[in-house]
Design a protein around this motif. Structure first.
Motif, PDB file in Angstrom:
ATOM      1  N   TRP A 104      50.520  37.867  52.625  1.00 42.19           N
ATOM      2  CA  TRP A 104      49.316  37.156  52.206  1.00 42.19           C
ATOM      3  C   TRP A 104      48.919  37.680  50.833  1.00 42.19           C
ATOM      4  O   TRP A 104      49.086  38.860  50.539  1.00 42.19           O
ATOM      5  N   LEU A 105      48.365  36.822  49.993  1.00 43.40           N
ATOM      6  CA  LEU A 105      47.963  37.207  48.646  1.00 43.40           C
ATOM      7  C   LEU A 105      46.568  36.670  48.345  1.00 43.40           C
ATOM      8  O   LEU A 105      46.308  35.475  48.524  1.00 43.40           O
ATOM      9  N   ILE A 106      45.675  37.567  47.915  1.00 44.67           N
ATOM     10  CA  ILE A 106      44.391  37.157  47.335  1.00 44.67           C
ATOM     11  C   ILE A 106      44.546  37.339  45.838  1.00 44.67           C
ATOM     12  O   ILE A 106      44.868  38.435  45.378  1.00 44.67           O
ATOM     13  N   LEU A 107      44.332  36.285  45.078  1.00 50.38           N
ATOM     14  CA  LEU A 107      44.520  36.333  43.629  1.00 50.38           C
ATOM     15  C   LEU A 107      43.229  35.946  42.917  1.00 50.38           C
ATOM     16  O   LEU A 107      42.719  34.848  43.099  1.00 50.38           O
ATOM     17  N   LEU A 108      42.690  36.883  42.144  1.00 47.21           N
ATOM     18  CA  LEU A 108      41.598  36.578  41.225  1.00 47.21           C
ATOM     19  C   LEU A 108      42.215  36.430  39.851  1.00 47.21           C
ATOM     20  O   LEU A 108      43.018  37.273  39.428  1.00 47.21           O
ATOM     21  N   GLU A 109      41.881  35.351  39.148  1.00 45.74           N
ATOM     22  CA  GLU A 109      42.480  35.109  37.841  1.00 45.74           C
ATOM     23  C   GLU A 109      41.430  34.611  36.863  1.00 45.74           C
ATOM     24  O   GLU A 109      40.636  33.727  37.180  1.00 45.74           O
TER      25      GLU A 109
END
Length: 129
Positions: free
Chosen positions: A33-38
């Protein structure tokens, strides 16, 4: 649930990212699983993905979330919800629409915070009581 705290850059540049991988089935094979803030150059966006064989599938997304210093992924069976904080965890804001997905439901492994111009902080795992 898994909570990761961090300090975002004061003057972010387009492409700055924070990656949190709360569930790892097989990282080398690209299953997690990946949480990505960009940072887009004008705003911070956040997205939760399930990743299988290095291919991302979007599960939860929210745009223009402002400057945050913490993210929390609540995992309850097959239900996943996302929250962010801007005050160190005193107050939390729900983001996007909760998702239902059993991918890696029981997976355990390393929780990773990958940063580019971001200072990592605490990583907190809170098991179900």
């Amino acid at each position: 649930r898994l909570t990761a705290f961090y300090t975002l850059p004061v003057s972010p540049v387009q492409g700055d990212q924070v990656w949190v991988t709360p569930r790892v089935s097989n990282f080398a094979n690209g299953d997690y699983w990946l949480i990505l803030l960009e940072y887009t150059g004008a705003q911070w966006n956040i997205t939760v993905y399930s990743v299988a064989s290095h291919v991302r599938t979007q599960r939860i997304t929210a745009s223009n979330i402002g400057t945050t210093n913490g993210v929390r992924l609540n995992m309850n069976g097959t239900s996943i919800s996302l929250e962010t904080t801007a005050d160190g965890g005193d107050n939390w804001t729900s983001r996007g629409t909760p998702a239902t997905n059993s991918t890696y439901q029981t997976a355990t492994g390393v929780n990773v915070l990958h940063t580019s111009g971001v200072t990592p902080g605490r990583l907190v795992y809170e098991p179900v009581a």
